[in-house]
Design a protein around this motif. Structure first.
Motif, short mmCIF file in Angstrom:
data_model
loop_
_atom_site.label_atom_id
_atom_site.label_comp_id
_atom_site.label_asym_id
_atom_site.label_seq_id
_atom_site.Cartn_x
_atom_site.Cartn_y
_atom_site.Cartn_z
N ASN A 76 -7.38 3.96 -5.17
CA ASN A 76 -8.27 2.88 -4.76
C ASN A 76 -9.27 3.35 -3.73
OD1 ASN A 76 -5.38 1.43 -5.37
ND2 ASN A 76 -7.11 0.22 -6.08
N TRP A 105 0.82 -1.20 0.00
CA TRP A 105 0.00 0.00 0.00
C TRP A 105 0.86 1.26 0.00
CZ3 TRP A 105 -0.38 -4.26 3.06
CH2 TRP A 105 -1.54 -5.04 2.94
N TYR A 155 -1.54 -0.70 -3.98
CA TYR A 155 -2.87 -0.21 -3.63
C TYR A 155 -2.67 1.22 -3.13
CZ TYR A 155 -7.53 -0.12 -1.48
OH TYR A 155 -8.82 0.19 -1.13
N GLN A 177 0.79 3.89 -8.02
CA GLN A 177 0.19 3.24 -9.19
C GLN A 177 1.27 2.69 -10.12
OE1 GLN A 177 -2.13 6.57 -10.48
NE2 GLN A 177 -3.92 6.02 -9.26
#
Length: 222
Positions: free
Chosen positions: A203, A165, A183, A178
């Motif tokens: 997201n 993340w 995420y 990205q």
């Protein structure tokens, strides 16, 4: 949390409320140059809506020919102790992180230039132990986009494909995550508004520090 997954955090915005530092720095320089600063509300509204600093300086009646001088002064002062002492850790995040199982397994990724000043601030705020690694850009940024710099730092540090993340509050952060296939969670209580973050298709978008804590608690279970 699944073995091998990483959590990447930007610093200014997601972890720190930097609004007072940014405004005080602007106000001090503009006042020193004989102009009248706009209100903090106005300054921060412009900043969060990605309105160029030159517009705010124009509103302050700073002559165009003095803008480069303002920019140099800002660059020279923003990472000095006089100003970074104005940064505040979001209280909800501070309370959660000190007892969180995520404590010590997060990688901090920032475009801060002065490494020693960064380390001093993290220690001063009592949050250095939150991070397994602290990645900072240093002086050698050139004219590259911020996302390119952050991607390079992460790739150089890990030397492998990363999973997990990325939590940030700007287009730079979301594009970084990205590009790396992470995420991406945008926080809209930092330097950019929800509307601007939405344009990057993260997201999820988190509206406040309490919501970020709730989200991180969910991450603990994955």
């Amino acid at each position: 949390m699944s073995l091998g997954k990483q959590i990447f955090f930007d610093l200014d915005g997601p972890i720190l409320d930097v609004s007072e530092k940014y405004y005080r720095l602007y106000k001090d320089i503009v006042s020193e140059m004989g102009c009248v600063p706009v209100s903090k509300t106005r300054y921060w509204e412009n900043k969060r809506n990605k309105i160029p600093e030159t517009v705010t300086l124009n509103e302050s009646r700073l002559p165009e020919e003095l803008v480069p001088i303002y920019s140099e002064k800002r660059k020279a002062l923003i990472e000095t102790r006089r100003y970074w002492e104005l940064d505040v850790v979001w209280p909800e995040l501070f309370a959660y992180m000190n007892d969180s199982p995520l404590h010590g397994i997060i990688t901090l990724v920032t475009l801060r230039v002065n490494r020693q000043a960064l380390e001093n601030e993290l220690s001063f705020l009592g949050i250095r132990s939150w991070f397994a690694s602290v990645l900072s850009s240093g002086e050698d940024q050139g004219q590259r986009p911020g996302a390119e710099i952050k991607i390079g730092m992460i790739k150089q540090h890990f030397q492998r494909q990363v999973k997990g993340w990325f939590i940030g509050d700007t287009e730079t952060d979301l594009r970084t995550g990205q590009n790396l296939g992470l995420y991406c969670a945008g926080v809209s209580f930092g330097i950019r508004t929800r509307k601007i973050l939405s344009m990057e298709s993260p997201n999820c978008i988190i509206s406040n520090p309490s919501g970020l804590v709730t989200w991180l608690k969910e991450i603990e279970k994955r």
